[in-house]
Enzyme design. Structure first.
Site, PDB file in Angstrom:
ATOM      1  N   ASN A   1      82.510  72.989  43.103  1.00 47.32           N
ATOM      2  CA  ASN A   1      82.135  73.971  42.079  1.00 47.32           C
ATOM      3  C   ASN A   1      80.613  74.085  41.998  1.00 47.32           C
ATOM      4  O   ASN A   1      80.025  73.920  40.933  1.00 47.32           O
ATOM      5  CB  ASN A   1      82.678  73.534  40.711  1.00 47.32           C
TER       6      ASN A   1
ATOM      7  N   HIS B   1      85.120  83.749  38.060  1.00 52.03           N
ATOM      8  CA  HIS B   1      86.534  83.424  37.845  1.00 52.03           C
ATOM      9  C   HIS B   1      86.663  82.438  36.693  1.00 52.03           C
ATOM     10  O   HIS B   1      87.483  82.605  35.786  1.00 52.03           O
ATOM     11  CB  HIS B   1      87.136  82.830  39.116  1.00 52.03           C
ATOM     12  N   ASN B   2      85.830  81.391  36.705  1.00 49.90           N
ATOM     13  CA  ASN B   2      85.916  80.377  35.662  1.00 49.90           C
ATOM     14  C   ASN B   2      85.496  80.927  34.308  1.00 49.90           C
ATOM     15  O   ASN B   2      86.053  80.547  33.273  1.00 49.90           O
ATOM     16  CB  ASN B   2      85.052  79.169  36.032  1.00 49.90           C
TER      17      ASN B   2
ATOM     18  N   GLU C   1      88.342  82.804  33.084  1.00 44.75           N
ATOM     19  CA  GLU C   1      89.326  81.792  32.676  1.00 44.75           C
ATOM     20  C   GLU C   1      89.037  81.287  31.261  1.00 44.75           C
ATOM     21  O   GLU C   1      89.957  81.145  30.444  1.00 44.75           O
ATOM     22  CB  GLU C   1      89.285  80.643  33.680  1.00 44.75           C
ATOM     23  N   TYR C   2      87.767  81.027  30.959  1.00 44.33           N
ATOM     24  CA  TYR C   2      87.384  80.622  29.604  1.00 44.33           C
ATOM     25  C   TYR C   2      87.847  81.673  28.598  1.00 44.33           C
ATOM     26  O   TYR C   2      88.392  81.347  27.533  1.00 44.33           O
ATOM     27  CB  TYR C   2      85.865  80.478  29.501  1.00 44.33           C
TER      28      TYR C   2
ATOM     29  N   SER D   1      90.003  77.533  43.835  1.00 40.22           N
ATOM     30  CA  SER D   1      90.577  77.468  42.496  1.00 40.22           C
ATOM     31  C   SER D   1      92.077  77.193  42.558  1.00 40.22           C
ATOM     32  O   SER D   1      92.772  77.657  43.459  1.00 40.22           O
ATOM     33  CB  SER D   1      90.343  78.790  41.751  1.00 40.22           C
ATOM     34  N   GLY D   2      92.531  76.450  41.571  1.00 46.46           N
ATOM     35  CA  GLY D   2      93.957  76.174  41.468  1.00 46.46           C
ATOM     36  C   GLY D   2      94.268  74.768  41.002  1.00 46.46           C
ATOM     37  O   GLY D   2      95.436  74.416  40.821  1.00 46.46           O
ATOM     38  N   GLY D   3      93.211  73.952  40.813  1.00 44.95           N
ATOM     39  CA  GLY D   3      93.455  72.591  40.372  1.00 44.95           C
ATOM     40  C   GLY D   3      94.143  71.776  41.447  1.00 44.95           C
ATOM     41  O   GLY D   3      94.256  72.184  42.603  1.00 44.95           O
TER      42      GLY D   3
ATOM     43  N   ALA E   1      88.513  62.540  46.261  1.00 49.25           N
ATOM     44  CA  ALA E   1      88.997  62.610  44.887  1.00 49.25           C
ATOM     45  C   ALA E   1      90.286  63.435  44.921  1.00 49.25           C
ATOM     46  O   ALA E   1      90.775  63.811  45.992  1.00 49.25           O
ATOM     47  CB  ALA E   1      87.943  63.237  43.983  1.00 49.25           C
ATOM     48  N   VAL E   2      90.837  63.749  43.761  1.00 47.58           N
ATOM     49  CA  VAL E   2      92.150  64.404  43.721  1.00 47.58           C
ATOM     50  C   VAL E   2      92.171  65.702  44.520  1.00 47.58           C
ATOM     51  O   VAL E   2      93.080  65.946  45.327  1.00 47.58           O
ATOM     52  CB  VAL E   2      92.564  64.668  42.253  1.00 47.58           C
TER      53      VAL E   2
ATOM     54  N   LYS F   1      83.466  82.500  42.253  1.00 47.35           N
ATOM     55  CA  LYS F   1      84.216  81.390  41.644  1.00 47.35           C
ATOM     56  C   LYS F   1      83.693  81.104  40.238  1.00 47.35           C
ATOM     57  O   LYS F   1      84.482  80.836  39.307  1.00 47.35           O
ATOM     58  CB  LYS F   1      84.080  80.134  42.513  1.00 47.35           C
TER      59      LYS F   1
END
Length: 472
Positions: A102, A185-186, A189-190, A128-130, A11-12, A182
């Site tokens: 994730n 971290h998310n 981020e929220y 992380s970093g997209g 995937a990406v 992680k």
């Protein structure tokens, strides 16, 4: 000699990690459950590069040099278990399996326990970093077998984000530490995203500034203490023209219903399990749930009128107050996130080093910000720091912004603007700083209706009042 690294899942994120590895000098073997996806990649983005395509797991394993280093980049959950089950019989002693998705930390613990007596080394790794981070350098959080990390370290340091503090990767800790961090971290981020959205709401719908004016404000904020990836992209997003040609800014055409992948919810649920208050982060999760209730909100808007707000204050003063409130709220949000990781490290014996976490989040990841240097410094000065609010530097930051913070929340309330995360941050701060809270009344109530007992301020021991029901 075979390929130095293997990646399962194209995937990406998987594709971009492969290209990152290859660009940094590590020949890669790739496998995807759907062969057509593998073929499209090797003939497209992977063409002419040191990448070998495999169309069976047997081919994939045979293409790798020993000990094999295999990164699993498939959807979290059952797909990860399926890959491990299928590939495990093909591996040998010393081979390393890396779950880079994730994954929920409890799943990682389960997998680590399952593989404990196998010849394979397993390491759960948060990335992380997209898609951009995966391609050009993510923040990487490996946790599990230390010997696995030691073998991977030269590669991970090369492909991670690079900052003036060094590569954005460190060994996080034992067992599921990497995926737990992680997850946190998310969650942070929220909180960051919701606090920024609330600040935007005050400027747009409280002060009635134009998108271009708000873009200028965020650009200015990005030059100071709030400098971060999220502030940077917000400055661009708020005034970006609609690419569908409506003539409006795009943000006004985006439906106000926020999605999520569940990691914020995991963070809140875990905090409840560990008894750690993270109200800013939880409020941000609740805010996304509320945003999804679009039809109900449209109906409620016709049922309840807008408040009759007082006249607007000085424009520049309000903008400055919002900036101060955003920064103070951010301190509280990160304080909560780090307090949760501290509690988890004790409970699960992770052995976390909190300054290292601030370091590896400084680049590559979504919450990368200059602010993280302050956190790293705080833990360097006090490694056993119980809460970021107890760091002298953050105390000074809060004290000089507290009036603006309170004023901003009051302004939003009188103008009917919901700012759940900013309000939760202030409530967290006020609860944390007070020597005495009204929990004594709650204990009295619990003892009254359930004989749950209480402790006293003037005597040792546990007490129950038998005379609650005595007749006067």
């Amino acid at each position: 000699m075979g390929q130095q690294f293997g990646v399962i899942g194209l995937a990406v994120m998987g594709e971009n990690i492969v290209l990152n590895l290859e660009r940094n000098g590590f020949p890669v073997a790739v496998f995807n459950r759907t062969g057509a996806k593998t073929k499209a990649f090797i003939e497209g983005r992977g063409a002419g590069k040191a990448i070998v395509a495999a169309y069976t797991l047997q081919e994939f394993v045979q293409a790798l040099e020993r000990p094999r280093k295999i990164l699993i980049m498939v959807q979290a959950g059952a797909a990860v278990d399926a890959v491990i089950q299928d590939i495990l019989p093909l591996l040998e002693k010393g081979d390393i399996l890396i779950d880079g998705g994730n994954s929920y930390y409890k799943d990682t613990d389960r997998r680590a326990q399952m593989l404990e007596n196998s010849p394979v080394l397993f390491i759960g790794t948060g990335i992380s970093g997209g898609e951009e981070g995966a391609l050009w350098g993510p923040s990487i959080m490996p946790g599990g077998k230390r010997e696995a990390y030691d073998a991977l370290e030269p590669i991970l340091k090369k492909i991670s984000a690079q900052t003036d503090s060094g590569p954005c990767v460190e060994y996080i800790g034992a067992k599921s530490a990497g995926h737990f961090v992680k997850m946190c971290h998310n969650g942070i981020e929220y909180g960051d995203m919701q606090l920024i959205a609330e600040s935007y709401d005050i400027l747009r719908n409280g002060l009635h500034l134009s998108p271009s004016e708000i873009a200028e404000i965020f650009e200015k904020w990005n030059e100071g203490e709030l400098q971060s990836f999220l502030i940077e992209i917000t400055a661009r997003i708020v005034n970006f023209p609609d690419d569908q040609g409506s003539g409006d800014v795009l943000i006004d055409r985006i439906l106000d219903s926020a999605g999520q992948k569940g990691t914020g919810k995991w963070t809140s649920a875990t905090a409840l399990d560990l008894g750690v208050p993270i109200p800013t982060i939880t409020a941000s999760v609740d805010a996304r749930f509320l945003s999804a209730m679009k039809d109900e909100r449209v109906q409620a808007a016709t049922f309840y009128p807008e408040p009759q707000a007082p006249s607007l204050p000085n424009r520049d003063m309000l903008i400055e107050n919002v900036r101060a409130a955003l920064y103070a709220s951010k301190i509280c949000s990160y304080a909560q996130g780090f307090a949760l990781m501290r509690a988890a490290s004790r409970e699960f014996d992770y052995g976390l080093h909190y300054g290292d976490l601030a370091k590896i989040w400084k680049g590559g990841c979504i919450i990368r910000a200059i602010f993280l240097d302050r956190i790293r410094e705080a833990f360097a000065q006090q490694p056993d720091l119980s809460n970021l609010l107890m760091a002298p530097s953050f105390r000074e930051d809060i004290l000089c912004r507290i009036d603006a913070w309170r004023w901003t929340i009051a302004f939003a309330a009188t103008h009917g603007l919901a700012i759940p995360s900013m309000s939760a941050s202030l409530a967290y701060f006020d609860s944390y700083r007070r020597e005495r809270l009204p929990a004594n009344l709650i204990q009295g109530q619990r003892d009254y209706f359930g004989a749950h007992t209480y402790r006293r301020t003037d005597k040792e021991g546990v007490f129950h009042t038998e005379t609650w029901f005595a007749k006067e």
